[in-house]
Design a protein around this motif. Structure first.
Motif, PDB file in Angstrom:
ATOM      1  N   VAL A   1      39.062  41.302  29.466  1.00 41.86           N
ATOM      2  CA  VAL A   1      39.701  40.002  29.623  1.00 41.86           C
ATOM      3  C   VAL A   1      38.624  38.932  29.786  1.00 41.86           C
ATOM      4  CG1 VAL A   1      41.227  38.581  31.044  1.00 41.86           C
ATOM      5  CG2 VAL A   1      41.766  41.001  30.667  1.00 41.86           C
TER       6      VAL A   1
ATOM      7  N   LEU B   1      41.061  37.753  25.014  1.00 39.34           N
ATOM      8  CA  LEU B   1      40.466  39.081  25.124  1.00 39.34           C
ATOM      9  C   LEU B   1      39.251  39.196  24.209  1.00 39.34           C
ATOM     10  CD1 LEU B   1      43.779  41.180  24.922  1.00 39.34           C
ATOM     11  CD2 LEU B   1      42.629  40.327  26.984  1.00 39.34           C
TER      12      LEU B   1
ATOM     13  N   MET C   1      45.225  47.761  26.784  1.00 42.59           N
ATOM     14  CA  MET C   1      44.088  47.512  27.657  1.00 42.59           C
ATOM     15  C   MET C   1      43.586  48.851  28.208  1.00 42.59           C
ATOM     16  SD  MET C   1      43.805  44.295  27.360  1.00 42.59           S
ATOM     17  CE  MET C   1      42.594  43.943  28.650  1.00 42.59           C
TER      18      MET C   1
END
Length: 375
Positions: free
Chosen positions: A207, A197, A142
Motif C-alpha cells: 500500500v 498500490l 493483498m
C-alpha cells in the motif's frame, strides 16, 4: 372517494413510506463536507471547444475507457466486455487484440511491449505482446488475502514497479453490476476506502496510500519521484511520493502527499501523460448542487438508494477535459455543455490529434489538436 378506497390508499402510502425508510440498501452512507464548487469560472470558464467531435466507430463495441498508443504506433482501446481493441490511428484495421474476460479500465506498456492492465473484475494483469496474447494475473489479492476489488488505473515506473489504483475496497464491479454501478454505490456511501498500490515482480503488492474517496486515474511525474492520483469522490487530484508507504490520506495532506488540484467542477477520472510536460484529465460528470447538498445528510442518500435506478440523482451529461502541468497550472480546458459525447473520462494526445476516452460512448471521439489552443 369511498371509505374503503381511502383506507386502501392510506395503507399503500404507509407501506411505501415504511419501505423508503427501512428497506435494506447496499451502501451505508456517511456524512462528509463537500468542498466549494467554483462552477465554470476562471480556468474552467464555459466554452465549446470539445463540441462536434469526429468519431471512430468500433463495430458494435462500446466504452473506450482507456486509449493509448502502443510501441507499434497503433491505437489500443479497452472496451466493455473485456476486449482490448487494436487499430491504426485513423481507426482502420480494427481487431480484437486481447480478451481478459473482465473489464480493463487502464493499461500501460512495458519496454518489452507487454501490456500491464488494471482490470476492474480481475485485478492487475499482464498481457503478452506476442499472439495469442495470453493473460496472466499479477495480483488480485493483498499479502493478507484481502481481495483487490476494483483495479482502475496503472502507471509504470522507470525501475519496472507498477503503481495502480484500487478504487474502492467496498464495492466490486464483479459483484455490483459493473464499474459504473459500483462507482455510484461508492460515491453515495462516501466512505474513503480507495487506495494506491504498488506491485514489484517477485515482491508482491504494498500500500502506497489509503483513505481516498474513489481512487481513480494515476500517472507518474517526469522525474519518477511522484504520483498524480485523481480522487473522484472529493473532486481533486493529489501529488503523492512514489516511495511513500501506508500513507493515510484521511488525515489530509502531509510531507509526502499534497493536493495539486482542488475544488474541480466535476468528477475527475483518467489521468494521461501528454506532450511537453502536460497531464490530461477527464471529468466524467459535472458536479451538481443537489448531490453536494446531501453530503451532510446520509439518510437522504439512503432514501435515494431505495428509489428505482431511473430516479437516482445522476448528474447531467457534460463533456469536459483539461490539461495541467506538474505544478497544477491549467494549460487547456475543453468543454461541451451539450454532452454529445458521453462521459469524457480521459484524453490521449498524439502529434496531431486528441482522442477522447469514455466509459459508455459507442465510438472513439477525436479532434484536431489545433482546436485545443495549447500553449
Amino acid at each position: 372517494m369511498r371509505p374503503s378506497l381511502l383506507g386502501t390508499a392510506a395503507l399503500l402510502l404507509l407501506v411505501c413510506a415504511g419501505w423508503l425508510a427501512l428497506a435494506p440498501v447496499q451502501a451505508d452512507p456517511v456524512a462528509w463536507q463537500a468542498p466549494a464548487n467554483p462552477g465554470y469560472t476562471g480556468a474552467y470558464a464555459a466554452n465549446e471547444r470539445l463540441a462536434d467531435l469526429s468519431t471512430i466507430a468500433l463495430d458494435g463495441a462500446v466504452g473506450p475507457e482507456h486509449i493509448a498508443l502502443g510501441p507499434d504506433g497503433w491505437l489500443y482501446a479497452a472496451v466493455a466486455g473485456g476486449s482490448v481493441l487494436r487499430m491504426r490511428p485513423d481507426g482502420s484495421g480494427q481487431e480484437i487484440w486481447a480478451q481478459t474476460g473482465g473489464r480493463v479500465l487502464g493499461f500501460a506498456f512495458e519496454g518489452s511491449g507487454r501490456m500491464i492492465a488494471a482490470d476492474a473484475m480481475r485485478g492487475l494483469l499482464a498481457i503478452a505482446a506476442e499472439a495469442p496474447h495470453h493473460v496472466t494475473v499479477l495480483a488480485d489479492r493483498m499479502p493478507d488475502g484481502e481481495p483487490i476489488r476494483f483495479a482502475d488505473a496503472v502507471t509504470i515506473a522507470p525501475d519496472g514497479s507498477v503503481y495502480f489504483t484500487d478504487a474502492s475496497r467496498r464495492f466490486s464491479p464483479r459483484e455490483h453490476g459493473g464499474p459504473f454501478e459500483a462507482s455510484l454505490l461508492d460515491f453515495l456511501e462516501h466512505e474513503p476506502t480507495g487506495r494506491v498500490l504498488v506491485y514489484r515482480p517477485g515482491q508482491g503488492v504494498e500500500v502506497v496510500a489509503d483513505g481516498l474517496s474513489f481512487a481513480n486515474g494515476i500517472v507518474m511525474s517526469q522525474d519518477g519521484r511522484a504520483l498524480f492520483v485523481a480522487e473522484s469522490g472529493n473532486y481533486r487530484v493529489w501529488r503523492i511520493a512514489a516511495d511513500g508507504r501506508r500513507l493515510d490520506l484521511r488525515h489530509g495532506p502531509s510531507a509526502q502527499a499534497s493536493v495539486l488540484l482542488a475544488d474541480l467542477p466535476g468528477f475527475p477520472d483518467n489521468l494521461m501523460r501528454g506532450m511537453d510536460g502536460r497531464i490530461w484529465l477527464g471529468l466524467a460528470k459535472p458536479r451538481t448542487a443537489s448531490a453536494d447538498a446531501t453530503a451532510g445528510h446520509p439518510f437522504l442518500r439512503k432514501l435515494a438508494l431505495r428509489l428505482p435506478r431511473f430516479l437516482w440523482p445522476l448528474p447531467p451529461a457534460y463533456g469536459h477535459v483539461l490539461a495541467f502541468d506538474e505544478d497544477g497550472k491549467v494549460l487547456a480546458d475543453l468543454q461541451d455543455p451539450d454532452g454529445a459525447y458521453r462521459d469524457t473520462t480521459g484524453v490521449l494526445e498524439t502529434a496531431d490529434r486528441l482522442y477522447i476516452h469514455s466509459l459508455h460512448a459507442e465510438g472513439i471521439g477525436w479532434l484536431p489538436k489545433a482546436r485545443a489552443r495549447l500553449p
